[in-house]
Design a protein around this motif. Structure first.
Motif, PDB file in Angstrom:
ATOM      1  N   VAL A  52       0.846  -1.200   0.000  1.00 36.76           N
ATOM      2  CA  VAL A  52       0.000   0.000   0.000  1.00 36.76           C
ATOM      3  C   VAL A  52       0.877   1.244   0.000  1.00 36.76           C
ATOM      4  N   LEU A  53       1.901   1.233   0.849  1.00 37.61           N
ATOM      5  CA  LEU A  53       2.761   2.403   0.970  1.00 37.61           C
ATOM      6  C   LEU A  53       3.454   2.716  -0.345  1.00 37.61           C
ATOM      7  N   ARG A  54       3.850   1.646  -1.079  1.00 34.70           N
ATOM      8  CA  ARG A  54       4.497   1.906  -2.361  1.00 34.70           C
ATOM      9  C   ARG A  54       3.492   2.449  -3.369  1.00 34.70           C
ATOM     10  N   GLN A  55       2.269   1.886  -3.311  1.00 34.70           N
ATOM     11  CA  GLN A  55       1.266   2.323  -4.279  1.00 34.70           C
ATOM     12  C   GLN A  55       0.829   3.772  -4.056  1.00 34.70           C
ATOM     13  N   LEU A  56       0.840   4.192  -2.798  1.00 34.67           N
ATOM     14  CA  LEU A  56       0.315   5.544  -2.557  1.00 34.67           C
ATOM     15  C   LEU A  56       1.350   6.634  -2.819  1.00 34.67           C
ATOM     16  N   ALA A 165      13.354   3.197  -7.484  1.00 35.54           N
ATOM     17  CA  ALA A 165      12.116   2.819  -6.809  1.00 35.54           C
ATOM     18  C   ALA A 165      12.212   1.447  -6.152  1.00 35.54           C
ATOM     19  N   ALA A 166      13.229   0.667  -6.537  1.00 40.13           N
ATOM     20  CA  ALA A 166      13.216  -0.737  -6.110  1.00 40.13           C
ATOM     21  C   ALA A 166      14.005  -0.990  -4.833  1.00 40.13           C
ATOM     22  N   THR A 167      14.771   0.009  -4.352  1.00 36.65           N
ATOM     23  CA  THR A 167      15.622  -0.209  -3.180  1.00 36.65           C
ATOM     24  C   THR A 167      14.791  -0.354  -1.904  1.00 36.65           C
ATOM     25  N   TYR A 168      15.331  -1.151  -0.992  1.00 43.03           N
ATOM     26  CA  TYR A 168      14.710  -1.263   0.333  1.00 43.03           C
ATOM     27  C   TYR A 168      15.713  -0.826   1.368  1.00 43.03           C
ATOM     28  N   ILE A 169      15.246  -0.159   2.415  1.00 38.87           N
ATOM     29  CA  ILE A 169      16.114   0.132   3.550  1.00 38.87           C
ATOM     30  C   ILE A 169      15.620  -0.761   4.670  1.00 38.87           C
ATOM     31  N   GLY A 170      16.338  -1.853   4.927  1.00 40.63           N
ATOM     32  CA  GLY A 170      15.793  -2.881   5.823  1.00 40.63           C
ATOM     33  C   GLY A 170      14.513  -3.416   5.186  1.00 40.63           C
ATOM     34  N   PRO A 171      13.423  -3.421   5.958  1.00 47.12           N
ATOM     35  CA  PRO A 171      12.173  -3.902   5.371  1.00 47.12           C
ATOM     36  C   PRO A 171      11.370  -2.789   4.705  1.00 47.12           C
ATOM     37  N   ILE A 174      12.042   2.137  -0.280  1.00 47.32           N
ATOM     38  CA  ILE A 174      12.609   3.493  -0.280  1.00 47.32           C
ATOM     39  C   ILE A 174      11.578   4.546  -0.670  1.00 47.32           C
ATOM     40  N   GLN A 175      10.539   4.112  -1.388  1.00 46.09           N
ATOM     41  CA  GLN A 175       9.481   5.078  -1.742  1.00 46.09           C
ATOM     42  C   GLN A 175       8.839   5.690  -0.505  1.00 46.09           C
ATOM     43  N   VAL A 176       8.784   4.887   0.558  1.00 42.57           N
ATOM     44  CA  VAL A 176       8.218   5.405   1.805  1.00 42.57           C
ATOM     45  C   VAL A 176       9.083   6.542   2.335  1.00 42.57           C
ATOM     46  N   VAL A 177      10.397   6.374   2.206  1.00 43.71           N
ATOM     47  CA  VAL A 177      11.310   7.432   2.639  1.00 43.71           C
ATOM     48  C   VAL A 177      11.084   8.697   1.809  1.00 43.71           C
ATOM     49  N   ILE A 182       9.060  14.281   1.239  1.00 41.82           N
ATOM     50  CA  ILE A 182       8.226  15.254   0.514  1.00 41.82           C
ATOM     51  C   ILE A 182       7.157  15.850   1.417  1.00 41.82           C
ATOM     52  N   VAL A 183       6.511  14.995   2.207  1.00 39.19           N
ATOM     53  CA  VAL A 183       5.477  15.478   3.125  1.00 39.19           C
ATOM     54  C   VAL A 183       6.082  16.463   4.118  1.00 39.19           C
ATOM     55  N   ALA A 184       7.251  16.115   4.638  1.00 41.20           N
ATOM     56  CA  ALA A 184       7.896  16.983   5.626  1.00 41.20           C
ATOM     57  C   ALA A 184       8.256  18.331   5.008  1.00 41.20           C
ATOM     58  N   ILE A 185       8.832  18.309   3.802  1.00 38.53           N
ATOM     59  CA  ILE A 185       9.207  19.573   3.151  1.00 38.53           C
ATOM     60  C   ILE A 185       7.973  20.443   2.925  1.00 38.53           C
TER      61      ILE A 185
END
Lengths: 324, 493
Positions: A52-56, A165-171, A174-177, A182-185
């Protein structure tokens, strides 16, 4: 007098974020709890959440920009087309012109921003409504994507491009990051900077803002450029996810973004709204889509459900503001 | 005292039409200087030049004796000039402190320093004895307090010259007192104030000097107290006004409308009264007394919760505006801009909108009839215009109002309700409107005039009804009515 602690999401602290978005938060929780009861592990699993997080992410990018545009009293219909245009350009520059992927990406994003610059310039220096001008650039942008790609999918094999788009940081994907950044900025711009105050003021009463010495033209220009910049970045990410640029990317994405912003309580008349509301708006729409897909609801019915949810949100907003 | 501001030989034309010719104005520190003139006299053009909204064609501006060029709002502000516009230029959905600091936020890089701004605003609020939280939404405050906030905003910009454009036009008497005490505090701080108002009675109370303008020209500057009101009016309109109010009609005793026990559930509580044929019935009271609400209720704009209506002895039920119009009622609403004008449309359109059925029948349009209606009422109302096809907003406030009254007269009303008929209208046009009211009464039209200006109600009415808190507090005849009696009725519990 002491100032209350304040967070970036709101003018008066993190508690206020919860208080101001009570209805949305409640709707969000009800949706999640309901989905967990009905669907159990299919819904309530990290795998699904990460999905879901990647899709949104695309919608969150667009909705952040759209929040500022709508607060300004405008609208930006061109963002969906910018996704396709920038995606096709980036893919084409890499695959056809064999540019280094970094250069290709920057160039493609700049071209996307040009569209926003044009939108902003017309909105700032003329009285042509942004609806009309972005309706035009929406068509032009989509057309450019189709012409450049010759309506074919442009595949990319560059490793760096794919890894965006395909990288993961742990579980965590990276799109979540990206989304969090973006939200924070956006929240910082809106709540902690002079520019943010001026966006609200310009959307609330352009003449009053101008008489207070606010450079409303500059503000307008910035907002449309920001919106197209976020759309361009979303275009890169979505192309990276698909390993290709395609002219159909981001079709009617602007509508989802507008829906999320409105759901989040930003006034279409301009002058009021919040990034935190938009975040909840995006989350609710994403979870709703996810739940309906998992439950196997027919796509045609999904449209109707989404429409009804938007309508309910708008009515709640209407009655709330009427009682104020 | 020292001279804060001098404007000399200011001229300005728009598309070759002169709006100002060789105008001068001076302002001392700690002075309230009234600027008087009819609409179209050039007051607002002069003020806009001072505020950097228009640029002058010629002339000099000196601030503290030094010549300055003001070409933008920003430069005006840097020179300590701040204008408080008639329609408040504020943002109701933003907080008090955000409004105060809009455009000049305290900041660190691009980031705003909220705490400092809130604290500074708090200090200013205390200075004006306002017990408010700076974080409160501005829109939650009454208009009078919003005005004070705008003054605070001006001072926080370091303004030494504050222009107030008709600041009392939407305030109640009590709120006016509050504003005046704020103005007196500013005087003590040596701020100079240019005060634009149509209300002559206010000038005696608050102003030190007055400059009169007419037709874009400077007429004279006088010291308040050394000139009578009549002399001022004469200077302003350029002719002597024998009697400011015209009252030559005689009402009959025949009751045309009987309103019994009207309530609207909120603002009107059991109002009953009678209206006679050919009578001008005044409605006085404080702002919020429920006068406009009662009229809206009678005219079917809002729904009544109780009450009955008789027209010429027959019970009548008015459920909506269409019903009211069919029964021969007409209402010229209080807020011209919001409730009456079609600003983008022509004078002709604005005038004939309520009587379209006279020239538009079964899809057939008769231009001749429409034009003759326009001609008739332009003449009857003596509207000054270039052409009936020009946009109504190009007319002065007084002429706009005459068009709107003409619109309703075109429907041949038996009962005409005028809610604040001379608000934002200059003296010349006011007199013309009083004349029209008197003539209509002579023709047998029964007229209700709702007005917050006591001299006006006293001048035009045959009888005066005083309202307070939604109720009718008393009825005074023309002979027994005076300002004191009305005020004591309006303010008693």
């Amino acid at each position: 007098m002491k100032e209350k602690k304040s967070g970036i999401f709101s003018k008066s602290g993190s508690l206020a974020v919860i208080k101001n978005n009570m209805g949305l938060l409640l709707a969000f929780l009800v949706l999640c709890v309901g989905a967990t009861i009905v669907l159990g592990d299919t819904f309530f699993a990290w795998r699904n959440f990460s999905n879901v997080l990647r899709q949104l992410s695309t919608n969150m990018f667009l909705a952040c920009g759209m929040t500022l545009v709508i607060m300004l009293g405008g609208i930006d219909l061109s963002v969906g087309s910018v996704i396709a245009m920038v995606g096709c350009f980036a893919a084409g520059f890499i695959s056809y012109l064999e540019m280094p992927s970094g250069v290709a990406i920057i160039l493609a994003v700049l071209l996307g921003v040009c569209l926003g610059l044009f939108n902003g310039a017309v909105a700032a220096f003329t009285t042509i409504p942004p609806f009309i001008i972005t309706l035009a650039t929406m068509n032009i942008g989509r057309g450019i994507a189709r012409v450049y790609s010759a309506t074919k999918t442009i595949t990319v094999s560059d490793d760096f491009f794919k890894s965006i788009a395909a990288t993961y940081i742990g579980p965590i994907p990276i799109q979540v990051v990206y989304v969090i950044i973006i939200v924070a900025i956006t929240a910082v711009i809106l709540n902690r900077t002079q520019l943010g105050r001026h966006i609200l003021a310009t959307g609330g009463n352009m003449q009053a803002a101008a008489y207070s010495g606010v450079n409303t033209k500059k503000v307008t220009l910035f907002v449309f450029v920001y919106s197209s910049l976020l759309a361009s970045l979303a275009g890169i990410i979505s192309a990276s996810r698909l390993f290709s640029g395609t002219h159909t990317a981001g079709e009617s994405a602007e509508m989802d973004a507008i829906a999320a912003v409105v759901l989040g309580g930003t006034s279409m008349a301009g002058g009021s709204g919040s990034v935190s509301g938009t975040v909840f708006g995006v989350l609710i729409i994403a979870i709703l889509n996810n739940v309906m897909n998992l439950y196997g609801i027919d796509a045609s019915w999904q449209y109707i459900v989404k429409g009804i949810v938007i309508m309910i949100a708008v009515f709640i907003d209407y009655f709330k503001s009427r009682n104020e | 005292m020292s001279t804060l501001l001098e404007m000399k030989g200011i001229s300005k034309s728009f598309n070759g039409v002169p709006a100002l010719r060789d105008v001068q104005l001076s302002l001392e520190s700690g002075e309230v200087h009234a600027l008087l003139g009819e609409n179209g006299a050039g007051k607002s053009t002069l003020i806009k030049i001072l505020g950097g909204i228009y640029s002058k064609d010629s002339g000099e501006i000196y601030i503290n004796g030094k010549p300055v060029e003001i070409t933008s709002v920003k430069e005006a502000r840097e020179n300590g000039i701040s204008i408080i516009h008639q329609e408040l230029m504020m943002l109701p959905q933003m907080s008090i402190y955000e409004n105060v600091f809009l455009g000049q936020e305290y900041k660190n890089g691009g980031f705003i320093k909220r705490g400092d701004m809130i604290q500074k605003t708090q200090e200013m609020l205390e200075f004006f004895s306002l017990d408010l939280d700076p974080r409160e939404k501005l829109g939650h405050l009454p208009i009078a307090q919003q005005q004070i906030i705008e003054i605070i905003k001006a001072i926080s910009f370091g303004a030494r010259i504050i222009v107030m454009d008709e600041p009392t036009s939407s305030l109640s008497e009590k709120e006016v007192d509050f504003l005046f005490s704020a103005i007196r505090r500013l005087k003590k701080e040596n701020v100079g104030i240019i005060y634009i108002s149509h209300r002559m009675s206010e000038l005696d109370e608050i102003a030190d000097r007055v400059t009169v303008m007419r037709d874009g020209e400077y007429i004279s500057t006088e010291v308040i107290g050394k000139i009578t009101r009549d002399e001022l009016i004469t200077k302003m309109v350029g002719r002597t006004l024998g009697d400011y109010y015209i009252h030559t009609h005689t009402p009959s005793d025949k009751v045309v409308m009987k309103v019994d026990n009207y309530s609207d559930g909120t603002s009107v509580k059991g109002a009953s009264f009678e209206l006679h044929q050919g009578e001008v019935l005044g409605f006085a009271g404080l702002v919020g007394a429920g006068r406009s609400e009662l009229m809206n209720c009678i005219f079917g704009v809002t729904k009544k919760t109780s009450g009955s209506l008789e027209l010429e002895g027959k019970p009548v039920e008015i459920r909506n505006v269409r019903d009211a119009m069919k029964e021969g009622l007409a209402l010229v609403p209080e807020d011209r801009k919001q409730e009456a004008l079609y600003p983008d449309q022509s004078v002709r359109y604005n005038m004939t909108i309520e009587v379209m059925d006279k020239f538009l029948k079964a899809g057939r349009y008769n231009a001749k009839t429409e034009n003759s209606i326009v001609d008739e009422y332009v003449k009857k109302m003596s509207v000054k215009l270039a052409s009936p096809f020009q946009r109504i907003v190009r007319l002065s406030g007084g002429n706009q109002q005459k068009v709107i009254i003409g619109r309703w007269l075109a429907s041949d009303p038996k009962i005409l309700i005028l809610d604040e008929p001379t608000r934002g209208v200059d003296v010349g046009a006011k007199v013309e409107i009083y004349e029209i009211i008197d003539n209509l009464a002579k023709e047998g039209v029964s007229i209700i005039v709702v007005s917050s200006e006591l001299p006006e109600v006293l001048g035009v009415s045959d009888r005066i009804i005083v309202m307070g808190e939604g109720q009718i507090r008393g009825v005074l005849s023309r002979e027994e009515a005076n300002q004191e009696r009305i005020m004591s009725l309006a303010t008693t519990e």
